[in-house]
Motif scaffolding. Structure first.
Motif, PDB file in Angstrom:
ATOM      1  N   LEU A   1       1.042  -0.952  -0.005  1.00 24.98           N
ATOM      2  CA  LEU A   1      -0.231   0.036  -0.007  1.00 24.98           C
ATOM      3  C   LEU A   1       0.748   1.450   0.178  1.00 24.98           C
ATOM      4  CD1 LEU A   1      -3.050  -0.858   2.605  1.00 24.98           C
ATOM      5  CD2 LEU A   1      -3.017  -0.929   0.067  1.00 24.98           C
ATOM      6  N   GLY A   2       1.876   0.780   0.603  1.00 24.67           N
ATOM      7  CA  GLY A   2       2.663   2.348   0.597  1.00 24.67           C
ATOM      8  C   GLY A   2       3.710   2.793  -0.542  1.00 24.67           C
ATOM      9  N   ILE A   3       3.670   1.734  -1.300  1.00 25.18           N
ATOM     10  CA  ILE A   3       3.753   1.545  -2.739  1.00 25.18           C
ATOM     11  C   ILE A   3       2.848   2.352  -3.709  1.00 25.18           C
ATOM     12  CG2 ILE A   3       5.393   0.978  -4.810  1.00 25.18           C
ATOM     13  CD1 ILE A   3       6.543  -1.155  -2.446  1.00 25.18           C
ATOM     14  N   LEU A   4       2.296   1.894  -3.335  1.00 28.43           N
ATOM     15  CA  LEU A   4       1.109   2.036  -4.553  1.00 28.43           C
ATOM     16  C   LEU A   4       0.602   3.330  -4.246  1.00 28.43           C
ATOM     17  CD1 LEU A   4      -1.163   1.067  -6.499  1.00 28.43           C
ATOM     18  CD2 LEU A   4      -2.714   0.101  -3.876  1.00 28.43           C
ATOM     19  N   VAL A   5       0.345   3.959  -3.082  1.00 24.34           N
ATOM     20  CA  VAL A   5      -0.286   5.525  -3.079  1.00 24.34           C
ATOM     21  C   VAL A   5       0.803   5.896  -2.772  1.00 24.34           C
ATOM     22  CG1 VAL A   5      -1.889   6.281  -1.451  1.00 24.34           C
ATOM     23  CG2 VAL A   5      -2.583   3.846  -1.500  1.00 24.34           C
ATOM     24  N   LYS A   6       1.567   5.638  -1.848  1.00 19.81           N
ATOM     25  CA  LYS A   6       2.610   6.692  -1.912  1.00 19.81           C
ATOM     26  C   LYS A   6       3.156   7.460  -1.184  1.00 19.81           C
ATOM     27  CE  LYS A   6       4.490   7.285  -7.040  1.00 19.81           C
ATOM     28  NZ  LYS A   6       4.775   8.344  -7.965  1.00 19.81           N
ATOM     29  N   ARG A   7       1.855   7.804  -0.080  1.00 20.91           N
ATOM     30  CA  ARG A   7       1.657   8.631   1.207  1.00 20.91           C
ATOM     31  C   ARG A   7       1.176   7.797   2.250  1.00 20.91           C
ATOM     32  NH1 ARG A   7       3.601  11.492  -1.876  1.00 20.91           N
ATOM     33  NH2 ARG A   7       3.685  13.418  -2.176  1.00 20.91           N
ATOM     34  N   SER A   8       1.573   8.513   3.237  1.00 14.21           N
ATOM     35  CA  SER A   8       1.501   7.658   3.917  1.00 14.21           C
ATOM     36  C   SER A   8       0.484   7.283   5.109  1.00 14.21           C
ATOM     37  CB  SER A   8       2.222   7.121   5.577  1.00 14.21           C
ATOM     38  OG  SER A   8       2.286   8.942   5.671  1.00 14.21           O
ATOM     39  N   ALA A   9      -0.987   8.762   5.035  1.00 11.36           N
ATOM     40  CA  ALA A   9      -2.509   8.990   5.094  1.00 11.36           C
ATOM     41  C   ALA A   9      -3.502   8.245   4.319  1.00 11.36           C
ATOM     42  CB  ALA A   9      -2.433  10.140   5.313  1.00 11.36           C
ATOM     43  N   PHE A  10      -2.756   8.527   3.431  1.00 14.44           N
ATOM     44  CA  PHE A  10      -3.413   7.669   1.972  1.00 14.44           C
ATOM     45  C   PHE A  10      -3.604   6.311   2.027  1.00 14.44           C
ATOM     46  CE2 PHE A  10      -3.274  11.564   0.262  1.00 14.44           C
ATOM     47  CZ  PHE A  10      -4.124  12.397   0.788  1.00 14.44           C
ATOM     48  N   ALA A  11      -2.333   5.961   2.457  1.00 12.88           N
ATOM     49  CA  ALA A  11      -2.121   4.199   2.431  1.00 12.88           C
ATOM     50  C   ALA A  11      -2.861   3.630   3.737  1.00 12.88           C
ATOM     51  CB  ALA A  11      -0.570   4.137   2.190  1.00 12.88           C
ATOM     52  N   LEU A  12      -2.714   4.040   4.609  1.00 13.16           N
ATOM     53  CA  LEU A  12      -3.386   3.802   6.158  1.00 13.16           C
ATOM     54  C   LEU A  12      -5.094   3.718   6.071  1.00 13.16           C
ATOM     55  CD1 LEU A  12      -1.268   5.422   8.927  1.00 13.16           C
ATOM     56  CD2 LEU A  12      -1.157   2.555   8.341  1.00 13.16           C
ATOM     57  N   GLY A  13      -5.309   4.820   5.065  1.00 19.14           N
ATOM     58  CA  GLY A  13      -6.753   5.398   5.051  1.00 19.14           C
ATOM     59  C   GLY A  13      -7.045   3.843   4.052  1.00 19.14           C
ATOM     60  N   PHE A  14      -6.116   3.414   3.316  1.00 20.49           N
ATOM     61  CA  PHE A  14      -7.187   2.689   2.182  1.00 20.49           C
ATOM     62  C   PHE A  14      -7.383   1.072   2.905  1.00 20.49           C
ATOM     63  CE2 PHE A  14      -6.285  -0.990  -0.663  1.00 20.49           C
ATOM     64  CZ  PHE A  14      -7.086  -0.446  -2.196  1.00 20.49           C
ATOM     65  N   LEU A  15      -6.302   1.345   4.218  1.00 19.26           N
ATOM     66  CA  LEU A  15      -6.150   0.024   5.353  1.00 19.26           C
ATOM     67  C   LEU A  15      -7.835  -0.202   5.724  1.00 19.26           C
ATOM     68  CD1 LEU A  15      -4.609  -3.204   5.701  1.00 19.26           C
ATOM     69  CD2 LEU A  15      -3.791  -0.733   7.449  1.00 19.26           C
ATOM     70  N   ILE A  16      -7.954   1.079   5.920  1.00 20.96           N
ATOM     71  CA  ILE A  16      -9.029   0.926   6.630  1.00 20.96           C
ATOM     72  C   ILE A  16     -10.499   0.465   5.958  1.00 20.96           C
ATOM     73  CG2 ILE A  16     -10.571   2.292   8.192  1.00 20.96           C
ATOM     74  CD1 ILE A  16      -7.824   3.768   8.967  1.00 20.96           C
ATOM     75  N   LEU A  17     -10.208   1.205   4.621  1.00 20.24           N
ATOM     76  CA  LEU A  17     -11.927   1.103   3.852  1.00 20.24           C
ATOM     77  C   LEU A  17     -11.307  -0.562   3.372  1.00 20.24           C
ATOM     78  CD1 LEU A  17     -10.858   4.578   1.829  1.00 20.24           C
ATOM     79  CD2 LEU A  17     -13.103   4.003   2.890  1.00 20.24           C
ATOM     80  N   TRP A  18     -10.181  -1.176   3.589  1.00 23.30           N
ATOM     81  CA  TRP A  18     -10.188  -2.359   2.011  1.00 23.30           C
ATOM     82  C   TRP A  18     -10.575  -3.357   3.445  1.00 23.30           C
ATOM     83  CZ3 TRP A  18      -9.268  -5.100  -1.429  1.00 23.30           C
ATOM     84  CH2 TRP A  18      -9.786  -6.607  -1.680  1.00 23.30           C
ATOM     85  N   GLN A  19     -10.387  -2.898   5.037  1.00 21.69           N
ATOM     86  CA  GLN A  19     -11.627  -3.839   6.500  1.00 21.69           C
ATOM     87  C   GLN A  19     -12.584  -3.610   6.380  1.00 21.69           C
ATOM     88  OE1 GLN A  19      -9.601  -5.693   9.154  1.00 21.69           O
ATOM     89  NE2 GLN A  19     -12.214  -5.791   8.555  1.00 21.69           N
ATOM     90  N   ILE A  20     -12.870  -2.338   6.516  1.00 17.91           N
ATOM     91  CA  ILE A  20     -14.489  -1.877   5.844  1.00 17.91           C
ATOM     92  C   ILE A  20     -15.223  -2.826   5.357  1.00 17.91           C
ATOM     93  CG2 ILE A  20     -15.800  -0.504   5.021  1.00 17.91           C
ATOM     94  CD1 ILE A  20     -14.086   1.567   6.397  1.00 17.91           C
ATOM     95  N   PHE A  21     -14.555  -3.289   3.301  1.00 21.39           N
ATOM     96  CA  PHE A  21     -14.419  -3.862   2.454  1.00 21.39           C
ATOM     97  C   PHE A  21     -14.852  -5.239   2.469  1.00 21.39           C
ATOM     98  CE2 PHE A  21     -13.063  -6.240  -1.074  1.00 21.39           C
ATOM     99  CZ  PHE A  21     -14.331  -6.115  -1.956  1.00 21.39           C
ATOM    100  N   GLU A  22     -13.999  -5.547   3.185  1.00 24.68           N
ATOM    101  CA  GLU A  22     -14.580  -6.949   4.023  1.00 24.68           C
ATOM    102  C   GLU A  22     -15.787  -7.177   4.619  1.00 24.68           C
ATOM    103  OE1 GLU A  22     -10.522  -9.847   4.951  1.00 24.68           O
ATOM    104  OE2 GLU A  22      -9.174  -8.336   3.379  1.00 24.68           O
ATOM    105  N   GLY A  23     -15.550  -6.926   5.489  1.00 22.93           N
ATOM    106  CA  GLY A  23     -16.531  -6.828   6.494  1.00 22.93           C
ATOM    107  C   GLY A  23     -17.957  -6.262   5.434  1.00 22.93           C
ATOM    108  N   ILE A  24     -18.132  -5.162   5.148  1.00 24.82           N
ATOM    109  CA  ILE A  24     -19.681  -5.250   3.819  1.00 24.82           C
ATOM    110  C   ILE A  24     -20.159  -6.593   3.101  1.00 24.82           C
ATOM    111  CG2 ILE A  24     -20.237  -4.014   2.305  1.00 24.82           C
ATOM    112  CD1 ILE A  24     -18.696  -1.723   3.501  1.00 24.82           C
TER     113      ILE A  24
END
Length: 277
Positions: free
Chosen positions: A168-191
């Protein structure tokens, strides 16, 4: 490989934020020992947390690895920040100019991931061993060193999760956005879990399907240990309930996480190789 690791740890140690997060992480892991000191003494009610059996061998390996795994977010922040700093400080470009290949660059990051996982596992092993030797009701060698599969599961769980964060760090390049994507992925798996269970399958089938998703597969390596506690089992028996769950780590759960780890590292390399730096 040692040279690559030295480069990475020098970068991390010269970054104040990373240094604080790493020290905080291991301090929190050490603070597990403070749980043993928790006592409630209110009139006739006397309760000592260490006396309910959470530090008994071999249960302590299960309990401590499950609880400490929640603190992995500290190192996850370090890893995504590590990649973000490479882009913002242009050190990635400088490393490549100095002769480091893209393959070696990804290898250095993966070695850092493995190092964090190994050090964390050894640290939890030592803390758990000391607590167990002090508070456990069992001191037989065969009991002390049984159920060490949870330490192996802890290692692979961290390695898989950190590899995901690296990607995610390589994909997004920005730590805040990468961590945000990680949270979104967790939500995606839950949904996704909710939709599959609602529209397609029952609970057991849904759990089996979700076991192939990255974050859920990592979580599955170490099941919750609380219902395994003898005190909980006793209460359940008294109210006529029977708790019979399979707490063991299965070989196929290891394989799924290892497969995701390999996928994330490969995608990280493929992305870096394709990207114009």
């Amino acid at each position: 490989m040692i040279r690559l690791l030295e480069i990475e740890f020098i970068k991390l140690w010269n970054n104040r934020a990373s240094k604080v997060l790493i020290i905080s992480y291991f301090f929190i892991l050490t603070s597990i020992a403070l749980v043993a000191a928790i006592k409630f003494d209110i009139g006739p009610v006397k309760f000592h947390l260490a006396e309910i059996g959470i530090f008994n061998f071999p249960y302590i390996w299960h309990f401590n690895t499950f609880v400490t795994a929640f603190f992995k977010l500290f190192l996850a922040i370090v890893i995504v920040s590590m990649m973000s700093n490479e882009y913002s400080n242009k050190t990635i470009k400088q490393n490549l100019i100095d002769g480091l290949s893209k393959k070696e660059f990804i290898l250095s990051k993966f070695l850092t991931v493995v190092s964090f996982s190994v050090i964390s596992t050894v640290f939890v092993f030592l803390v758990s061993l000391i607590l167990g030797l002090i508070y456990s009701d069992y001191d037989e060698f065969s009991i002390i060193f049984s159920d060490l599969e949870f330490l192996a599961a802890f290692f692979f769980k961290l390695m898989g999760f950190f590899s995901f964060c690296l990607f995610l760090g390589i994909l997004v390049k920005r730590s805040a956005f990468a961590l945000g994507f990680l949270i979104l992925w967790q939500i995606f798996e839950g949904i996704t879990r909710g939709l599959i269970r609602w529209k397609l399958f029952d609970g057991d089938t849904t759990d089996a399907i979700m076991g192939f998703f990255p974050l859920q597969s990592m979580f599955n390596l170490i099941k919750e240990p609380f219902t395994r506690l003898e005190a909980v089992q006793t209460v359940a028996d008294q109210v006529g309930e029977s708790i019979k769950l399979n707490y063991h780590v299965h070989w196929y759960e290891f394989l799924i996480v290892i497969a995701w780890t390999a996928i994330f590292i490969y995608l990280s390399y493929a992305l870096l190789k394709k990207r114009d730096l």
